[in-house]
Motif scaffolding. Structure first.
Motif, short mmCIF file in Angstrom:
data_model
loop_
_atom_site.label_atom_id
_atom_site.label_comp_id
_atom_site.label_asym_id
_atom_site.label_seq_id
_atom_site.Cartn_x
_atom_site.Cartn_y
_atom_site.Cartn_z
N PRO A 125 0.82 -1.22 0.00
CA PRO A 125 0.00 0.00 0.00
C PRO A 125 0.85 1.27 0.00
O PRO A 125 1.94 1.30 0.56
CB PRO A 125 -0.81 -0.12 1.30
CG PRO A 125 0.01 -1.00 2.17
CD PRO A 125 0.69 -1.97 1.26
N ASP A 126 0.32 2.32 -0.62
CA ASP A 126 1.00 3.61 -0.69
C ASP A 126 0.42 4.54 0.36
O ASP A 126 -0.30 5.49 0.06
CB ASP A 126 0.84 4.19 -2.10
CG ASP A 126 1.65 5.47 -2.28
OD1 ASP A 126 2.52 5.74 -1.45
OD2 ASP A 126 1.39 6.20 -3.27
N ASN A 127 0.72 4.23 1.62
CA ASN A 127 0.20 5.00 2.73
C ASN A 127 1.20 4.89 3.89
O ASN A 127 1.60 3.77 4.26
CB ASN A 127 -1.17 4.46 3.16
CG ASN A 127 -1.74 5.19 4.35
OD1 ASN A 127 -1.36 4.93 5.49
ND2 ASN A 127 -2.67 6.09 4.11
N LYS A 128 1.61 6.00 4.45
CA LYS A 128 2.66 6.00 5.48
C LYS A 128 2.24 5.25 6.73
O LYS A 128 3.04 4.53 7.34
CB LYS A 128 3.05 7.44 5.81
CG LYS A 128 3.82 8.14 4.72
CD LYS A 128 4.24 9.53 5.16
CE LYS A 128 5.05 10.22 4.07
NZ LYS A 128 5.49 11.58 4.48
N ILE A 129 0.98 5.40 7.13
CA ILE A 129 0.51 4.69 8.32
C ILE A 129 0.54 3.18 8.08
O ILE A 129 1.02 2.41 8.90
CB ILE A 129 -0.91 5.15 8.71
CG1 ILE A 129 -0.87 6.59 9.22
CG2 ILE A 129 -1.51 4.22 9.78
CD1 ILE A 129 -2.24 7.18 9.51
N ALA A 130 0.01 2.75 6.93
CA ALA A 130 -0.04 1.32 6.62
C ALA A 130 1.36 0.73 6.58
O ALA A 130 1.63 -0.33 7.17
CB ALA A 130 -0.75 1.12 5.28
N LEU A 131 2.27 1.38 5.88
CA LEU A 131 3.64 0.86 5.76
C LEU A 131 4.35 0.82 7.11
O LEU A 131 5.04 -0.15 7.44
CB LEU A 131 4.44 1.69 4.76
CG LEU A 131 3.96 1.61 3.30
CD1 LEU A 131 4.73 2.61 2.44
CD2 LEU A 131 4.13 0.20 2.75
N SER A 132 4.15 1.86 7.91
CA SER A 132 4.77 1.91 9.24
C SER A 132 4.24 0.79 10.13
O SER A 132 5.01 0.14 10.86
CB SER A 132 4.51 3.26 9.90
OG SER A 132 5.09 4.31 9.16
N LEU A 133 2.93 0.55 10.06
CA LEU A 133 2.32 -0.49 10.89
C LEU A 133 2.84 -1.87 10.50
O LEU A 133 3.19 -2.69 11.36
CB LEU A 133 0.80 -0.44 10.74
CG LEU A 133 0.01 -1.53 11.48
CD1 LEU A 133 0.20 -1.41 12.98
CD2 LEU A 133 -1.47 -1.44 11.13
N ILE A 134 2.89 -2.14 9.20
CA ILE A 134 3.36 -3.46 8.74
C ILE A 134 4.81 -3.68 9.16
O ILE A 134 5.18 -4.77 9.64
CB ILE A 134 3.20 -3.59 7.22
CG1 ILE A 134 1.73 -3.48 6.83
CG2 ILE A 134 3.76 -4.93 6.73
CD1 ILE A 134 1.49 -3.26 5.34
N LYS A 135 5.64 -2.66 8.96
CA LYS A 135 7.06 -2.80 9.34
C LYS A 135 7.21 -3.03 10.83
O LYS A 135 7.98 -3.90 11.26
CB LYS A 135 7.82 -1.54 8.92
CG LYS A 135 8.02 -1.39 7.43
CD LYS A 135 8.70 -0.07 7.09
CE LYS A 135 8.86 0.11 5.58
NZ LYS A 135 9.44 1.43 5.25
N LYS A 136 6.48 -2.28 11.64
CA LYS A 136 6.61 -2.40 13.09
C LYS A 136 6.06 -3.72 13.59
O LYS A 136 6.59 -4.31 14.54
CB LYS A 136 5.89 -1.24 13.78
CG LYS A 136 6.29 -1.07 15.24
CD LYS A 136 7.74 -0.67 15.36
CE LYS A 136 8.16 -0.47 16.80
NZ LYS A 136 9.61 -0.15 16.93
N ALA A 137 5.00 -4.22 12.96
CA ALA A 137 4.44 -5.52 13.35
C ALA A 137 5.40 -6.65 13.01
O ALA A 137 5.39 -7.70 13.67
CB ALA A 137 3.09 -5.74 12.68
N GLY A 138 6.21 -6.46 11.98
CA GLY A 138 7.21 -7.45 11.62
C GLY A 138 6.68 -8.64 10.85
O GLY A 138 7.39 -9.63 10.65
N VAL A 139 5.42 -8.54 10.40
CA VAL A 139 4.79 -9.63 9.62
C VAL A 139 3.93 -9.02 8.53
O VAL A 139 3.45 -7.89 8.67
CB VAL A 139 3.92 -10.54 10.51
CG1 VAL A 139 4.77 -11.38 11.45
CG2 VAL A 139 2.88 -9.72 11.29
#
Length: 339
Positions: A125-139
């Motif tokens: 997804p092209d959204n900063k919140i979405a990308l940040s959440l996925i990266k921080k969740a680690g999955v």
């Protein structure tokens, strides 16, 4: 269940709030978050128990596959077998963005994600919140639209809350989504590639990169279904919805006839218009705009507004064509149960 709402800055997501939401994902919980298309209901894509919570919250049929959202290319390597060169070209050109690609899956992806198929739908997804959440969740995260199954997709956090408050753990309020309809889905396991769902990325843009893309019948009877949004009535308001096809003058005349009959029968009638000057006396008329970007951004909100108005019958002008218009027309047909 108490649903917590986290308001996060879409331009500069606060790390502490992203961490809080990510911890919910790690514990097997559910988090609704914005993407550039619509809000998604996220859960750990490798945790079947967490994914089951998504199905239950939405009331989603279990044979309807989910899109896996990733934030890095290592995430793609984790869940999908090496894509063909043509798929890699698409990925390089359009990710992050509103493009979902069907690829051969690896064994690590649970069957509940794919409806038992040997393929998986993936997007970045092209959204900063979405990308940040996925990266921080680690999955990787599954993230179908964060609404009750079959209802209009949510483009604002308040739409998510209206459908799912008390059913999920967290709703991230990251403002209104930019595009307003879901991603385009392309099956890259076929030759030539197959358009499974038109959406936020015009198929014409894809064809500039990979050549001809075949169009699959968009019938909701497709079995087995390889993409979300194909097999069941989707994006639908509570009211019965009718799309009147034809040239402009004939359409407006027929809409007036249908509306007058509906009013005579005691129904509350709504008109979905794409011409600003079009009105029918006694009906609730909502203007979606005429430009594709405007219509895409307003469509689901208007369908939800008709629900709030208690409308019994929605009569819509037709809308279609190439580019983004194709995705909008698809959503209209499915909202009307026309497949």
């Amino acid at each position: 269940m108490m649903t917590k709402i986290l308001k996060i800055n879409p331009l500069s997501p606060e790390p502490s709030k992203i961490k809080e939401a990510a911890e919910v994902i790690k514990r097997g919980g559910t988090v609704a978050f914005p993407t550039e298309t619509v809000y998604g209901l996220g859960a750990d894509a490798l945790n079947p128990e967490a994914i089951l919570k998504v199905f239950k919250a939405k009331g989603r049929p279990s044979d309807n596959p989910l899109i896996v959202h990733i934030a890095t290319f290592s995430g793609l390597e984790l869940i999908a077998k090496r894509p063909a060169k043509s798929a890699l070209v698409l990925i390089k050109e359009f990710w992050p963005g509103p493009l979902t690609i069907i690829l051969k899956k690896k064994k690590i992806v649970p069957d509940i994600v794919t409806g038992g198929l040997n393929t998986v739908a993936v997007r970045m997804p092209d959204n900063k919140i979405a990308l940040s959440l996925i990266k921080k969740a680690g999955v990787p995260l599954v993230a179908p639209s964060a609404n009750l199954s079959g209802k209009p997709s949510p483009t604002r956090a308040k739409d998510v809350a209206a459908d799912l408050s008390g059913k999920i753990d967290v709703i991230i309020d990251g403002g209104k989504t930019r595009i307003g309809i879901e991603s385009t889905v392309i099956d890259m396991t076929t030759s030539p590639p197959t358009l499974l769902r038109p959406g936020g990325l015009p198929v014409e843009e894809i064809e500039k990169v990979v050549g001809h893309v075949q169009r699959q019948s968009m019938s909701h009877e497709t079995t087995p279904v390889r993409s979300p949004g194909l097999k069941y009535r989707h994006y639908a308001p509570k009211a019965r919805m009718v799309i009147v096809e034809g040239d402009s003058d004939a359409v407006q005349s027929e809409i007036k006839k249908l509306a007058e009959k509906g009013l005579k029968d005691g129904k509350k009638v709504g008109i979905l218009a794409f011409h600003k000057e079009f009105r029918v006396e006694g009906c609730i008329t909502k203007y979606a705009g005429s430009r594709p970007g405007t219509v895409a951004g307003r469509l689901f909100n208007i369908l939800r507004a008709f629900d709030k108005d208690g409308v019994d019958l929605i009569i819509s002008e037709p809308y279609g064509g190439n580019g983004l218009k194709l995705g909008i027309a698809d959503r209209l047909r499915r909202a009307a149960g026309q497949g």
